[in-house]
Motif scaffolding. Structure first.
Motif, short mmCIF file in Angstrom:
data_model
loop_
_atom_site.label_atom_id
_atom_site.label_comp_id
_atom_site.label_asym_id
_atom_site.label_seq_id
_atom_site.Cartn_x
_atom_site.Cartn_y
_atom_site.Cartn_z
N THR A 150 2.24 2.09 -3.59
CA THR A 150 1.36 2.45 -4.43
C THR A 150 1.38 3.93 -4.73
OG1 THR A 150 0.36 0.08 -4.60
CG2 THR A 150 -1.41 1.75 -4.86
N ALA A 151 0.59 3.88 -3.31
CA ALA A 151 0.67 5.39 -2.87
C ALA A 151 2.00 5.67 -2.58
CB ALA A 151 0.47 5.48 -1.39
N ASN A 152 3.24 6.11 -2.63
CA ASN A 152 4.14 6.58 -2.84
C ASN A 152 4.11 6.54 -4.34
OD1 ASN A 152 5.40 7.83 -0.68
ND2 ASN A 152 4.99 5.94 -0.07
N THR A 153 4.28 5.47 -5.48
CA THR A 153 4.17 5.71 -6.52
C THR A 153 3.06 5.84 -7.35
OG1 THR A 153 5.14 3.78 -6.91
CG2 THR A 153 4.51 4.50 -8.35
N LEU A 154 1.92 6.69 -6.73
CA LEU A 154 1.49 7.50 -7.35
C LEU A 154 1.31 9.02 -7.51
CD1 LEU A 154 -2.30 5.21 -6.95
CD2 LEU A 154 -1.21 6.17 -8.83
N LYS A 155 1.99 9.11 -5.90
CA LYS A 155 2.40 10.65 -5.64
C LYS A 155 3.44 11.17 -6.78
CE LYS A 155 2.35 11.32 -1.06
NZ LYS A 155 3.34 11.71 -0.44
N ALA A 187 4.55 9.70 -9.79
CA ALA A 187 3.82 10.02 -11.42
C ALA A 187 2.77 11.68 -11.25
CB ALA A 187 3.02 8.53 -11.51
N ARG A 188 2.51 11.94 -10.09
CA ARG A 188 1.03 12.44 -10.39
C ARG A 188 2.00 14.74 -10.65
NH1 ARG A 188 -3.69 9.74 -6.79
NH2 ARG A 188 -4.45 8.87 -7.97
N ASN A 203 0.65 -1.72 0.12
CA ASN A 203 0.07 0.10 0.15
C ASN A 203 1.29 1.53 -0.17
OD1 ASN A 203 -2.19 -0.90 -0.07
ND2 ASN A 203 -3.10 -1.60 2.48
N ARG A 206 8.67 15.64 -8.34
CA ARG A 206 8.92 13.76 -8.55
C ARG A 206 10.67 13.57 -7.11
NH1 ARG A 206 7.69 12.25 -13.92
NH2 ARG A 206 5.79 13.42 -14.53
#
Length: 70
Positions: A15-20, A22-23, A12, A30
């Motif tokens: 996933t959260a950090n990868t999305l952060k 990427a956004r 989790n 980044r």
């Protein structure tokens, strides 16, 4: 916590950090998010492993410093 719960929590966080990351709009934003993730994960590391990680990160910083020289 059980191993299964620890693995789920790690997934989790990843996933959260990868999305952060990427956004993020700016490449420096980044980088900042990636470094924050490293620091957050390092806090959970075995204290004996931290110097080796610090050496790896310092190596990256030295390489970037050398590249920035004229």
């Amino acid at each position: 916590m059980s191993v299964r719960a620890l693995n789920r929590a790690a997934d989790n966080r990843a996933t959260a950090n990868t999305l952060k990351i990427a956004r993020a709009v700016s490449p420096y934003e980044r980088l900042r998010h990636a470094l924050e993730w490293v620091m957050a994960e390092a806090r959970a590391m075995n204290r004996d492993d931290v110097p080796a990680l610090a050496d790896r990160i310092s190596g990256v910083a030295r390489e970037l410093n050398e590249r920035s020289r004229p």
